[in-house]
Design a protein around this motif. Structure first.
Motif, short mmCIF file in Angstrom:
data_model
loop_
_atom_site.label_atom_id
_atom_site.label_comp_id
_atom_site.label_asym_id
_atom_site.label_seq_id
_atom_site.Cartn_x
_atom_site.Cartn_y
_atom_site.Cartn_z
N MET A 1 -12.77 -10.31 -4.90
CA MET A 1 -12.05 -8.68 -5.17
C MET A 1 -10.71 -9.30 -5.12
N PHE A 2 -9.40 -9.11 -5.68
CA PHE A 2 -8.10 -9.29 -6.26
C PHE A 2 -7.87 -7.74 -4.68
N GLU A 3 -6.58 -8.48 -3.93
CA GLU A 3 -6.15 -7.77 -3.37
C GLU A 3 -4.94 -7.50 -3.19
N VAL A 4 -4.18 -6.34 -3.63
CA VAL A 4 -2.92 -5.84 -3.81
C VAL A 4 -2.10 -6.30 -3.12
N GLY A 5 -2.44 -5.69 -1.94
CA GLY A 5 -1.61 -5.16 -0.59
C GLY A 5 -1.69 -6.71 -0.29
N ARG A 6 -2.70 -7.40 -0.14
CA ARG A 6 -2.54 -9.00 0.28
C ARG A 6 -1.53 -10.01 -0.26
N ARG A 7 -2.44 -9.45 -1.24
CA ARG A 7 -1.17 -10.48 -2.66
C ARG A 7 0.74 -10.15 -2.47
N ILE A 8 0.46 -9.13 -1.94
CA ILE A 8 1.98 -8.29 -1.75
C ILE A 8 2.98 -9.72 -1.02
N THR A 9 1.85 -9.13 0.32
CA THR A 9 2.13 -9.85 1.44
C THR A 9 2.75 -11.32 2.02
N GLU A 10 1.42 -11.87 0.72
CA GLU A 10 1.89 -13.48 1.00
C GLU A 10 2.84 -14.09 0.48
N LEU A 11 3.10 -12.80 -1.33
CA LEU A 11 4.31 -13.03 -1.92
C LEU A 11 6.03 -12.64 -1.14
N ARG A 12 5.72 -11.69 0.17
CA ARG A 12 6.74 -11.21 0.41
C ARG A 12 6.99 -12.56 1.49
N GLU A 13 6.04 -13.12 2.31
CA GLU A 13 6.28 -13.67 3.25
C GLU A 13 6.54 -15.29 2.86
N LYS A 14 5.87 -15.06 1.42
CA LYS A 14 6.46 -16.94 1.39
C LYS A 14 8.38 -16.60 0.40
N ARG A 15 8.87 -16.38 0.92
CA ARG A 15 10.24 -16.08 0.36
C ARG A 15 10.93 -15.50 1.39
N GLY A 16 9.58 -15.25 2.77
CA GLY A 16 10.98 -15.33 3.94
C GLY A 16 11.53 -13.47 4.54
N LEU A 33 5.46 0.72 2.03
CA LEU A 33 4.83 -0.43 1.25
C LEU A 33 4.17 -1.27 2.61
N ARG A 34 3.93 -0.40 3.44
CA ARG A 34 3.53 -0.98 4.95
C ARG A 34 2.03 -0.67 4.71
N ASP A 35 1.88 0.92 4.18
CA ASP A 35 0.17 1.22 4.15
C ASP A 35 -0.73 0.27 2.73
N ILE A 36 0.52 -0.04 1.31
CA ILE A 36 0.21 -0.67 0.57
C ILE A 36 -0.90 -1.98 0.98
N GLU A 37 0.08 -2.76 1.93
CA GLU A 37 0.25 -4.42 2.39
C GLU A 37 -1.19 -3.75 3.35
N LYS A 40 -4.70 0.59 2.54
CA LYS A 40 -4.66 2.06 2.80
C LYS A 40 -4.20 2.73 1.68
N LYS A 41 -3.56 2.44 0.51
CA LYS A 41 -3.13 3.05 -0.37
C LYS A 41 -2.65 2.05 -1.97
N GLN A 42 -2.91 2.20 -2.38
CA GLN A 42 -2.85 1.70 -3.71
C GLN A 42 -1.67 2.46 -5.03
N PRO A 43 -0.64 0.98 -4.78
CA PRO A 43 -0.05 1.08 -5.79
C PRO A 43 0.43 1.17 -7.11
N SER A 58 6.67 -11.55 -12.50
CA SER A 58 6.74 -10.77 -12.99
C SER A 58 5.53 -10.04 -12.88
N LEU A 59 4.07 -9.17 -13.72
CA LEU A 59 3.74 -8.62 -13.35
C LEU A 59 2.41 -9.79 -13.74
N VAL A 60 2.41 -10.44 -14.68
CA VAL A 60 1.47 -11.75 -15.35
C VAL A 60 1.98 -12.61 -14.38
N GLU A 61 2.77 -12.96 -13.60
CA GLU A 61 2.76 -14.16 -12.28
C GLU A 61 1.64 -13.86 -11.47
N PHE A 62 2.01 -11.95 -10.41
CA PHE A 62 1.91 -11.46 -9.65
C PHE A 62 0.07 -11.45 -9.64
#
Length: 95
Positions: A1-16, A33-37, A40-43, A58-62
């Protein structure tokens, strides 16, 4: 299942970026943001747009639309309120 929080963390860390820096760039609180990652919460769609803008994706890329299974989206969509569903539909129509 696609996890929004995990994807945000991945992209955030990738960009330093730190959680604090991304939150500031997106105009949301660090704790939210921490709760989303942490899942605990969905944005909201609007919040996710701010985060994606700050991450310069973009949202498509996300969502990497090509790899999203429609069956995986059903439980996520079920938790959206009417306003969020309409916003999602408007977004999907732009693709």
């Amino acid at each position: 299942m696609f996890e929004v929080g995990r994807r945000i963390t991945e992209l955030r860390e990738k960009r330093g970026l730190t959680v604090n820096r991304l939150a500031n760039l997106a105009g949301i609180s660090q704790s939210h943001l921490r709760d989303i990652e942490l899942g605990k919460k969905q944005p909201t769609v609007a919040c996710l747009e701010y985060i994606c803008y700050a991450l310069k994706v973009s949202l498509v890329e996300f969502f990497n639309v090509e790899s999203v299974d429609v069956d995986e989206l059903s439980p996520v969509i079920a938790h959206l309120n009417d306003t969020q569903r309409k916003a999602l539909m408007n977004f999907l129509k732009t693709l």
